[in-house]
Design a protein around this motif. Structure first.
Motif, PDB file in Angstrom:
ATOM      1  N   MET A   1       0.878  -1.223  -0.075  1.00  0.00           N
ATOM      2  CA  MET A   1      -0.026   0.034   0.151  1.00  0.00           C
ATOM      3  C   MET A   1       0.977   1.194  -0.242  1.00  0.00           C
ATOM      4  SD  MET A   1      -3.021  -1.118   0.077  1.00  0.00           S
ATOM      5  CE  MET A   1      -4.051  -0.151   0.533  1.00  0.00           C
ATOM      6  N   ILE A   2       0.705   2.082  -0.876  1.00  0.00           N
ATOM      7  CA  ILE A   2       1.154   3.405  -0.731  1.00  0.00           C
ATOM      8  C   ILE A   2       0.659   4.285   0.263  1.00  0.00           C
ATOM      9  CG2 ILE A   2       1.906   5.482  -2.164  1.00  0.00           C
ATOM     10  CD1 ILE A   2       1.460   3.653  -4.786  1.00  0.00           C
ATOM     11  N   GLY A  25       5.341  -3.091 -10.057  1.00  0.00           N
ATOM     12  CA  GLY A  25       5.281  -4.460  -9.541  1.00  0.00           C
ATOM     13  C   GLY A  25       5.081  -4.519  -8.278  1.00  0.00           C
ATOM     14  N   VAL A  26       5.029  -3.401  -7.440  1.00  0.00           N
ATOM     15  CA  VAL A  26       4.901  -3.285  -5.927  1.00  0.00           C
ATOM     16  C   VAL A  26       3.705  -3.284  -5.268  1.00  0.00           C
ATOM     17  CG1 VAL A  26       6.029  -2.297  -4.067  1.00  0.00           C
ATOM     18  CG2 VAL A  26       7.329  -2.904  -5.718  1.00  0.00           C
ATOM     19  N   PHE A  27       2.882  -2.341  -5.709  1.00  0.00           N
ATOM     20  CA  PHE A  27       1.857  -1.746  -5.087  1.00  0.00           C
ATOM     21  C   PHE A  27       0.573  -1.990  -5.672  1.00  0.00           C
ATOM     22  CE2 PHE A  27       5.156   1.344  -3.979  1.00  0.00           C
ATOM     23  CZ  PHE A  27       5.296   1.307  -2.616  1.00  0.00           C
ATOM     24  N   VAL A  28      -0.636  -2.243  -4.921  1.00  0.00           N
ATOM     25  CA  VAL A  28      -1.706  -2.784  -5.374  1.00  0.00           C
ATOM     26  C   VAL A  28      -2.949  -1.657  -4.700  1.00  0.00           C
ATOM     27  CG1 VAL A  28      -1.565  -5.144  -5.955  1.00  0.00           C
ATOM     28  CG2 VAL A  28      -2.361  -4.279  -3.543  1.00  0.00           C
ATOM     29  N   ASP A  65      -9.036   4.661 -12.059  1.00  0.00           N
ATOM     30  CA  ASP A  65      -8.476   4.585 -13.258  1.00  0.00           C
ATOM     31  C   ASP A  65      -7.417   3.478 -13.469  1.00  0.00           C
ATOM     32  OD1 ASP A  65     -10.020   6.323 -14.439  1.00  0.00           O
ATOM     33  OD2 ASP A  65      -8.783   8.262 -14.340  1.00  0.00           O
ATOM     34  N   VAL A  66      -6.390   3.463 -12.383  1.00  0.00           N
ATOM     35  CA  VAL A  66      -5.298   2.494 -12.269  1.00  0.00           C
ATOM     36  C   VAL A  66      -5.876   1.006 -11.897  1.00  0.00           C
ATOM     37  CG1 VAL A  66      -3.330   2.105 -11.339  1.00  0.00           C
ATOM     38  CG2 VAL A  66      -3.946   4.268 -11.840  1.00  0.00           C
ATOM     39  N   GLY A  67      -6.906   1.101 -10.877  1.00  0.00           N
ATOM     40  CA  GLY A  67      -7.239  -0.107 -10.330  1.00  0.00           C
ATOM     41  C   GLY A  67      -6.837  -0.143  -8.814  1.00  0.00           C
ATOM     42  N   LEU A  68      -6.344   0.764  -8.306  1.00  0.00           N
ATOM     43  CA  LEU A  68      -5.773   0.687  -6.910  1.00  0.00           C
ATOM     44  C   LEU A  68      -7.107   0.717  -6.003  1.00  0.00           C
ATOM     45  CD1 LEU A  68      -3.205   3.659  -7.374  1.00  0.00           C
ATOM     46  CD2 LEU A  68      -2.759   1.285  -6.807  1.00  0.00           C
TER      47      LEU A  68
END
Length: 234
Positions: A1-2, A25-28, A65-68
């Motif tokens: 998580m950011i 490749g790190v955050f979702v 938009d990104v899917g986060l």
């Protein structure tokens, strides 16, 4: 998580974009971040956040938009106020959530905290969101021992909570979360605190709350965010 950013900073969305491009490749997800949260809001750099700040709306648009997955803190009522004053916070939050149907949003701690206790008809407030098909993207986090103490404070409280979850088993997620834990056992203890609730859930609902909903939401987010990175990171 950011995390570690002011959600109503005008550059918040740009910061998240930069982090994703720097560390693909790190955050979702993003969060948890606070809007109106007990003693935390006054300590946010740049001043307290606001649910109606355009920067927050821009941030949630970008996350969609990104899917986060976005995990936000917002008390259901101002600390030390009566139930009659619950609507201003709740209506603003509900309005914000309704503006971002493409964004997976998790409301941390169902709006409760160390001093923010459940309001009268708390379940009814949550059901306003749960029963609205335009906000099927909104989920509720049951983490924190401070939240558990309210849910299991009486048989009536745990029964009301269980009834709500059993009606909407796809919309709740369990988490541990304790303040300043001194050992791993402190985290495990949160699960133990919730035993009266687990006993009242259907087997299907219990499995979804404990594991299934998390897996579904974050697995889906991982696919979407990796696809965005593939298209935008060079």
């Amino acid at each position: 998580m950011i995390t570690g950013f002011n959600p109503t900073d005008m550059y918040a969305a740009d910061h998240i974009r930069r982090v994703l491009k720097t560390f693909p490749g790190v955050f979702v997800g993003i969060g948890e971040f606070s809007i109106h949260k007990e003693f935390v809001s006054s300590k946010i750099a740049g001043g307290p956040a606001s649910l109606i700040d355009p920067a927050l709306s821009r941030l949630l648009d970008f996350a969609g938009d990104v899917g986060l997955v976005a995990i936000l803190h917002n008390d259901i009522v101002m600390p030390f106020t009566k139930d009659a004053k619950v609507r201003p916070y709740f209506d603003q939050l509900k309005g914000l959530l309704g503006q971002h149907p493409k964004t997976t949003i998790i409301w941390a701690h169902v709006g409760l905290g160390r001093i923010v206790q459940p309001v009268k008809s708390q379940a009814a407030y949550l059901e306003e969101i749960l029963s609205d098909p335009t906000m099927s993207n909104v989920y509720f986090d049951l983490s924190w021992d401070e939240v558990a103490k309210y849910v299991v404070s009486s048989d009536q409280a745990s029964t009301l909570t269980a009834n709500l979850i059993n009606r909407y088993p796809d919309r709740f997620l369990f988490g541990s979360d304790v303040v300043a834990p001194r050992s791993p056992e402190a985290y495990f203890a949160v699960y133990e605190m919730y035993k009266p609730l687990w006993a009242k859930l259907t087997p299907e609902a219990r499995e979804k709350v404990l594991k299934g909903n998390y897996e579904r939401l974050f697995d889906a987010a991982r696919v979407k965010v990796r696809a965005w990175e593939k298209a935008n990171v060079r």
